[in-house]
Write a protein that holds these residues in place. Sequence first.
Motif, short mmCIF file in Angstrom:
data_model
loop_
_atom_site.label_atom_id
_atom_site.label_comp_id
_atom_site.label_asym_id
_atom_site.label_seq_id
_atom_site.Cartn_x
_atom_site.Cartn_y
_atom_site.Cartn_z
N VAL A 1 0.83 -1.20 0.00
CA VAL A 1 0.00 0.00 0.00
C VAL A 1 0.87 1.25 0.00
O VAL A 1 0.64 2.19 -0.77
N SER A 2 1.86 1.26 0.87
CA SER A 2 2.75 2.42 0.96
C SER A 2 3.50 2.65 -0.34
O SER A 2 3.61 3.78 -0.82
N ARG A 3 4.02 1.57 -0.91
CA ARG A 3 4.77 1.69 -2.16
C ARG A 3 3.89 2.20 -3.28
O ARG A 3 4.31 3.04 -4.10
N CYS A 4 2.64 1.75 -3.33
CA CYS A 4 1.71 2.20 -4.36
C CYS A 4 1.48 3.70 -4.27
O CYS A 4 1.56 4.43 -5.26
N GLU A 5 1.22 4.19 -3.05
CA GLU A 5 0.98 5.63 -2.86
C GLU A 5 2.22 6.44 -3.24
O GLU A 5 2.13 7.46 -3.94
N ARG A 6 3.39 6.00 -2.77
CA ARG A 6 4.62 6.73 -3.04
C ARG A 6 5.00 6.68 -4.52
O ARG A 6 5.54 7.65 -5.06
N ASP A 7 4.71 5.57 -5.18
CA ASP A 7 5.02 5.45 -6.61
C ASP A 7 4.20 6.45 -7.43
O ASP A 7 4.70 7.02 -8.41
N VAL A 8 2.95 6.66 -7.04
CA VAL A 8 2.13 7.64 -7.75
C VAL A 8 2.77 9.03 -7.65
O VAL A 8 2.93 9.74 -8.64
N VAL A 9 3.14 9.41 -6.43
CA VAL A 9 3.78 10.71 -6.21
C VAL A 9 5.07 10.83 -7.03
O VAL A 9 5.33 11.84 -7.68
N ASN A 10 5.85 9.76 -7.00
CA ASN A 10 7.13 9.76 -7.72
C ASN A 10 6.90 9.91 -9.23
O ASN A 10 7.57 10.72 -9.89
N MET A 11 5.96 9.15 -9.78
CA MET A 11 5.71 9.20 -11.22
C MET A 11 5.10 10.53 -11.66
O MET A 11 5.26 10.93 -12.81
N LEU A 12 4.44 11.21 -10.74
CA LEU A 12 3.91 12.53 -11.05
C LEU A 12 5.00 13.60 -11.00
O LEU A 12 4.81 14.72 -11.49
N GLY A 13 6.13 13.27 -10.40
CA GLY A 13 7.18 14.26 -10.20
C GLY A 13 6.82 15.25 -9.10
O GLY A 13 7.27 16.40 -9.11
N ALA A 14 6.01 14.79 -8.14
CA ALA A 14 5.53 15.66 -7.07
C ALA A 14 6.40 15.53 -5.83
O ALA A 14 7.25 14.65 -5.72
N GLU B 1 -7.65 -6.98 -3.68
CA GLU B 1 -7.41 -5.92 -4.66
C GLU B 1 -6.96 -4.66 -3.94
O GLU B 1 -7.22 -4.48 -2.75
N PHE B 2 -6.30 -3.80 -4.69
CA PHE B 2 -5.87 -2.51 -4.17
C PHE B 2 -6.76 -1.43 -4.78
O PHE B 2 -6.95 -1.39 -5.99
N HIS B 3 -7.29 -0.59 -3.92
CA HIS B 3 -8.18 0.49 -4.34
C HIS B 3 -7.51 1.82 -4.04
O HIS B 3 -6.95 2.00 -2.95
N ILE B 4 -7.58 2.75 -4.97
CA ILE B 4 -6.88 4.02 -4.79
C ILE B 4 -7.75 5.22 -5.15
O ILE B 4 -8.58 5.15 -6.06
N CYS C 1 -9.62 4.12 -8.90
CA CYS C 1 -9.61 2.84 -9.61
C CYS C 1 -9.03 1.74 -8.73
O CYS C 1 -8.64 1.98 -7.59
N GLN C 2 -8.99 0.54 -9.26
CA GLN C 2 -8.53 -0.61 -8.50
C GLN C 2 -7.81 -1.59 -9.41
O GLN C 2 -7.98 -1.58 -10.63
N ASP C 3 -6.97 -2.45 -8.79
CA ASP C 3 -6.20 -3.43 -9.55
C ASP C 3 -5.66 -4.46 -8.56
O ASP C 3 -5.50 -4.16 -7.38
N GLU C 4 -5.37 -5.64 -9.05
CA GLU C 4 -4.79 -6.67 -8.19
C GLU C 4 -3.31 -6.41 -7.92
O GLU C 4 -2.77 -6.92 -6.95
N SER C 5 -2.66 -5.64 -8.78
CA SER C 5 -1.23 -5.35 -8.64
C SER C 5 -1.02 -3.90 -8.22
O SER C 5 -1.43 -2.99 -8.95
N PRO C 6 -0.39 -3.67 -7.07
CA PRO C 6 -0.17 -2.28 -6.65
C PRO C 6 0.74 -1.52 -7.61
O PRO C 6 0.56 -0.31 -7.81
N GLY C 7 1.70 -2.22 -8.22
CA GLY C 7 2.59 -1.55 -9.17
C GLY C 7 1.86 -1.09 -10.41
O GLY C 7 2.03 0.05 -10.87
N SER C 8 1.02 -1.97 -10.96
CA SER C 8 0.23 -1.60 -12.14
C SER C 8 -0.76 -0.50 -11.82
O SER C 8 -0.98 0.41 -12.63
#
Length: 301
Positions: A224-237, A253-256, A273-280
Motif C-alpha cells: 500500500v505504501s509503495r503504491c501511494e509513493r510510486d504515484v507521487v514519484n511518477m507525477l514528479g511531485a 485488490e488494491f483500491h486508490i 480505480c482498483q487493480d490486483e497489482s499495486p505496481g500496475s
Amino acid sequence: MSQKVRIATRKSKLATQQTNYICRLLQNRNPGLEIETLGVVTTGDKSANQPNSALSGKGDFLKEIESELLNGTADLAIHSMKDVPAHLPDGLAVRAVAPRQDPSDALVGVSSPFNIPADARIGTSSCRRRALLRHAFNKTNVQDIRGNVDTRLKKLDEGSYDALVLATAGLLRLGLNNRIGLRLDPSIFVPAAGQGQLAAEYRIGDNRISRLIDSLEEPGASDVSRCERDVVNMLGADCTTPVGVFCVSRNQEFHIEAIVVDPSGERSVRVSCQDESPGSLATTVARSLLSMGASELFEVG
C-alpha cells in the motif's frame, strides 16, 4: 549475546512517541535487543518559526537524520512516512512498519467544515490541505501555521486561529483524541501519500537491521505504501505539491483515490480505480492524472 541498535529520530514529542512505540515492538519481538535512541535536530526543526516557503520541501525533516545513518552513527531511523521524499539518498532504503494509524485529516476547533464562518482563520502547514479546503469547502482564509502539534493547539486556544487541520494519526498517537472535531473522509479529503504510516529508514546491505525491520512489517502495508509513493514519484511531485493519494487493500485488490489540485483550489483532476497489482495500479493512476493535465496544475503553483 545481546544485540544493540541505535535509532535516530527527531526530538519532537510526536517523533519521540512514535520511536518509543517502535522500540517497544522491536524489543517484544526480538528478546534481548538493546536500543539506544539518538535525538536529532533537523533543518525543518530549526526553521520552525519561518514560513513554509523557507523550506525546500525535499526532506527538510530528514536530512540530518539521514546523515547519521550514512556515517554509521545510527543504524535505523523512524519517520512519519508522509515526510519521506520519493527519492532517497544513495545507499538508503525505507520500509513501512507497524499497523497504519488512521490516515485521515482532522478538523480541530470545529465539528464540521460547514460550521466554519466564511472569514474564519484556518491554520495548516500543508499545501495539499490548503488547496483541498478551498476546493472541497470553499474556505479561502487559510493561513500558514508552523510548530509542533502542541504549539499549534496553543495558537488555536489563544485565538490566533479559529480552526486547524492536522493529521488524525498524530493526534491519536499523542492521546489528543478529544481535540478531534471531525475526521475528514479520506475518500473526499484525500490524505498525503503515507499519512498515518510509520517508516523505517536504513542502510542498504545492512542485513542485521533489515532482519529486525522484518519483525515490524504488517501484511500488505509495504504494498500500500509503495503504491501511494510510486504515484507521487511518477507525477514528479513532492510535499510542496497539492497531491493526495490514498490506497487500501481489500478483497485481494488494491483500491486508490488520487487527486491533484491547483493551489487556488479552483481546478483539480481526480482518479479512482482498483487493480490486483499495486505496481500496475500506481502506473495507471499516475498516467491518468498526467493525461488529465495534472502537470499543468503543478505549474500553476
